[in-house]
Design a protein around this motif. Structure first.
Motif, PDB file in Angstrom:
ATOM      1  N   VAL A 269      86.520  65.009  38.233  1.00 55.86           N
ATOM      2  CA  VAL A 269      87.714  65.132  37.384  1.00 55.86           C
ATOM      3  C   VAL A 269      88.441  66.336  37.738  1.00 55.86           C
ATOM      4  CG1 VAL A 269      88.251  66.143  35.131  1.00 55.86           C
ATOM      5  CG2 VAL A 269      86.522  64.289  35.346  1.00 55.86           C
ATOM      6  N   ARG A 270      87.913  67.505  38.431  1.00 55.11           N
ATOM      7  CA  ARG A 270      88.484  68.438  39.037  1.00 55.11           C
ATOM      8  C   ARG A 270      89.376  68.039  40.281  1.00 55.11           C
ATOM      9  NH1 ARG A 270      84.794  71.290  40.210  1.00 55.11           N
ATOM     10  NH2 ARG A 270      84.723  72.949  38.439  1.00 55.11           N
ATOM     11  N   TRP A 271      88.668  67.392  41.047  1.00 57.06           N
ATOM     12  CA  TRP A 271      89.609  66.833  42.302  1.00 57.06           C
ATOM     13  C   TRP A 271      90.700  66.152  42.067  1.00 57.06           C
ATOM     14  CZ3 TRP A 271      84.261  65.698  45.291  1.00 57.06           C
ATOM     15  CH2 TRP A 271      83.632  66.772  45.588  1.00 57.06           C
ATOM     16  N   HIS A 272      90.562  65.263  41.111  1.00 58.39           N
ATOM     17  CA  HIS A 272      91.895  64.274  40.569  1.00 58.39           C
ATOM     18  C   HIS A 272      92.896  65.011  40.164  1.00 58.39           C
ATOM     19  CE1 HIS A 272      93.670  60.760  38.726  1.00 58.39           C
ATOM     20  NE2 HIS A 272      93.978  61.506  37.801  1.00 58.39           N
ATOM     21  N   CYS A 273      92.416  66.079  39.341  1.00 57.47           N
ATOM     22  CA  CYS A 273      93.416  66.707  38.519  1.00 57.47           C
ATOM     23  C   CYS A 273      94.154  67.809  39.333  1.00 57.47           C
ATOM     24  CB  CYS A 273      92.901  67.505  37.230  1.00 57.47           C
ATOM     25  SG  CYS A 273      92.222  66.571  36.088  1.00 57.47           S
ATOM     26  N   GLU A 274      93.670  68.125  40.453  1.00 57.89           N
ATOM     27  CA  GLU A 274      94.177  69.036  41.533  1.00 57.89           C
ATOM     28  C   GLU A 274      94.833  68.461  42.322  1.00 57.89           C
ATOM     29  OE1 GLU A 274      90.779  72.961  41.222  1.00 57.89           O
ATOM     30  OE2 GLU A 274      90.864  71.179  42.774  1.00 57.89           O
ATOM     31  N   GLY A 275      95.083  67.072  42.569  1.00 51.39           N
ATOM     32  CA  GLY A 275      95.694  66.311  43.374  1.00 51.39           C
ATOM     33  C   GLY A 275      95.000  66.249  44.746  1.00 51.39           C
ATOM     34  N   ARG A 276      93.819  66.085  44.885  1.00 51.43           N
ATOM     35  CA  ARG A 276      93.089  66.022  45.944  1.00 51.43           C
ATOM     36  C   ARG A 276      92.436  64.748  46.357  1.00 51.43           C
ATOM     37  NH1 ARG A 276      91.884  71.144  47.756  1.00 51.43           N
ATOM     38  NH2 ARG A 276      92.190  72.902  46.172  1.00 51.43           N
ATOM     39  N   VAL A 277      92.471  63.728  45.324  1.00 52.20           N
ATOM     40  CA  VAL A 277      91.962  62.481  45.602  1.00 52.20           C
ATOM     41  C   VAL A 277      93.137  61.431  45.685  1.00 52.20           C
ATOM     42  CG1 VAL A 277      90.578  60.589  44.621  1.00 52.20           C
ATOM     43  CG2 VAL A 277      90.130  63.073  43.976  1.00 52.20           C
ATOM     44  N   MET A 278      92.972  60.761  46.848  1.00 48.28           N
ATOM     45  CA  MET A 278      94.166  59.708  47.144  1.00 48.28           C
ATOM     46  C   MET A 278      93.485  58.391  47.400  1.00 48.28           C
ATOM     47  SD  MET A 278      96.670  61.711  49.667  1.00 48.28           S
ATOM     48  CE  MET A 278      96.867  63.370  49.435  1.00 48.28           C
ATOM     49  N   ARG A 283      88.945  52.648  48.623  1.00 47.79           N
ATOM     50  CA  ARG A 283      88.397  53.682  49.383  1.00 47.79           C
ATOM     51  C   ARG A 283      89.162  54.841  48.623  1.00 47.79           C
ATOM     52  NH1 ARG A 283      88.826  54.869  54.280  1.00 47.79           N
ATOM     53  NH2 ARG A 283      87.023  55.940  54.501  1.00 47.79           N
ATOM     54  N   THR A 284      88.584  56.189  48.693  1.00 47.97           N
ATOM     55  CA  THR A 284      89.294  57.394  48.371  1.00 47.97           C
ATOM     56  C   THR A 284      89.311  58.186  49.643  1.00 47.97           C
ATOM     57  OG1 THR A 284      87.628  58.596  47.443  1.00 47.97           O
ATOM     58  CG2 THR A 284      88.786  57.000  45.811  1.00 47.97           C
ATOM     59  N   VAL A 285      90.480  59.200  49.690  1.00 46.91           N
ATOM     60  CA  VAL A 285      90.469  59.977  50.711  1.00 46.91           C
ATOM     61  C   VAL A 285      90.411  61.403  49.689  1.00 46.91           C
ATOM     62  CG1 VAL A 285      91.604  61.418  52.532  1.00 46.91           C
ATOM     63  CG2 VAL A 285      91.668  59.119  52.496  1.00 46.91           C
ATOM     64  N   VAL A 286      89.503  62.239  49.693  1.00 48.82           N
ATOM     65  CA  VAL A 286      89.517  63.507  49.022  1.00 48.82           C
ATOM     66  C   VAL A 286      89.907  64.700  50.206  1.00 48.82           C
ATOM     67  CG1 VAL A 286      88.033  64.887  47.562  1.00 48.82           C
ATOM     68  CG2 VAL A 286      87.799  62.457  47.636  1.00 48.82           C
ATOM     69  N   LEU A 287      90.780  65.585  49.843  1.00 48.01           N
ATOM     70  CA  LEU A 287      91.228  66.529  50.668  1.00 48.01           C
ATOM     71  C   LEU A 287      90.863  67.730  49.882  1.00 48.01           C
ATOM     72  CD1 LEU A 287      94.787  65.254  51.829  1.00 48.01           C
ATOM     73  CD2 LEU A 287      92.407  65.137  53.093  1.00 48.01           C
ATOM     74  N   ARG A 288      89.666  68.427  50.138  1.00 48.22           N
ATOM     75  CA  ARG A 288      89.059  69.525  49.782  1.00 48.22           C
ATOM     76  C   ARG A 288      89.364  70.562  50.466  1.00 48.22           C
ATOM     77  NH1 ARG A 288      83.179  67.381  49.233  1.00 48.22           N
ATOM     78  NH2 ARG A 288      82.899  69.694  48.460  1.00 48.22           N
TER      79      ARG A 288
END
Length: 288
Positions: A269-278, A283-288
């Motif tokens: 939820v955090r990564w999605h809401c912070e715009g980190r999940v594409m 597949r997803t790319v998660v830019l953390r």
């Protein structure tokens, strides 16, 4: 949409890989007084696709967000980008769905209340009444929508009405033990996150901890993923595991897995809401 609360923004984009993307984006930010605070990027050589997230600050001005969006449009077209520019820290309007297990719901409510998650939980929907008092104690509207094989289409219509009424940006299935229809999953693709109490792709469907027990696993886990039309097959966002051994019965595995479920779901939820999940295909790319 959230109001502007400062001069910090997040730009996320993905597009076909080609030379000059980073130069063009950084040049755009420089031309508009932007100062890059954080940047993450990934070029997928297998697919020839590029992903980028930039957190930047710029001099504040009336209507700044819309002016930046309008100015970036030509660059987005030039590079065939899927892009989004939002105010940094903007809270996303979230609707949570739950059945009888309350641990993930309780965790989300606590993290929202303490400001740990950039969310505004605007409503909770359940097919049971068990958690009504808990939700209303938090000052959040609770909606009981029973689901049976006979009324499932009507129940989903009521859900979509709530999504529209509360201007919901993300639906979170916090151990909601009903399968969404293919049409609903397709309609809300990329906007519904589910927590599955298994380390997918292992042990899909019902009672995964019991399936894990029968296989004698030495590790159990949880997977947070986007919902699509295929049961427990949506793009994976976050996973957590915990070690177990032969002494664990099915109930022990359930207990051990609760923390992994909470953590995997809150991270997703955090990564999605912070715009980190594409999203890119399945597949997803998660830019953390």
């Amino acid at each position: 949409m959230p109001e502007e609360n400062g001069a910090e923004h997040v730009l996320t984009l993905d597009c076909p890989e080609r030379p000059g993307i980073v130069h063009a984006v950084s040049g755009f930010l420089l031309d508009h007084g932007g100062n890059i605070l954080d940047i993450k990027q990934f070029g997928d050589r297998r697919t020839g696709h590029f992903f980028m997230r930039v957190h930047f600050a710029s001099p504040d001005a009336p209507g700044l967000t819309e002016k930046l969006r309008e100015a970036f449009e030509p660059l987005g077209l030039e590079f065939a980008m899927n892009w989004k520019l939002d105010v940094h820290g903007a809270k996303r309007r979230v609707l949570v769905m739950v059945s009888k297990f309350e641990h993930c719901l309780n965790d989300l409510l606590f993290r929202e209340r303490t400001g740990e998650l950039p969310v505004d939980i605007v409503a909770v929907v359940s097919n049971h009444l068990d958690h009504q008092r808990l939700v209303e104690w938090h000052g959040i509207p609770f909606f009981h929508i029973p689901v049976t094989a006979a009324n499932k289409p009507e129940a989903e219509v009521k859900l979509l009405e709530l999504v529209d009424r509360f201007e919901v940006e993300l639906v979170v299935l916090a151990r909601y033990m009903q399968v969404l229809s293919d049409s609903l999953a397709t309609k809300m693709e990329g906007r519904v996150i589910n927590i599955h109490h298994s380390f997918l792709p292992s042990f899909k469907g019902a009672k995964p901890y019991h399936q894990a027990y029968e296989k004698g696993v030495k590790t159990v886990g949880a997977t947070a993923h986007y919902v699509n039309a295929e049961l427990d097959e949506g793009p994976i966002i976050a996973q957590q595991t915990v070690e177990v051994d032969h002494t664990y019965g099915p109930e022990d595995l359930v207990a051990a897995g609760r923390d992994t479920e909470r953590k995997a779901l809150s991270n997703a939820v955090r990564w999605h809401c912070e715009g980190r999940v594409m999203l890119h295909g399945n597949r997803t790319v998660v830019l953390r």
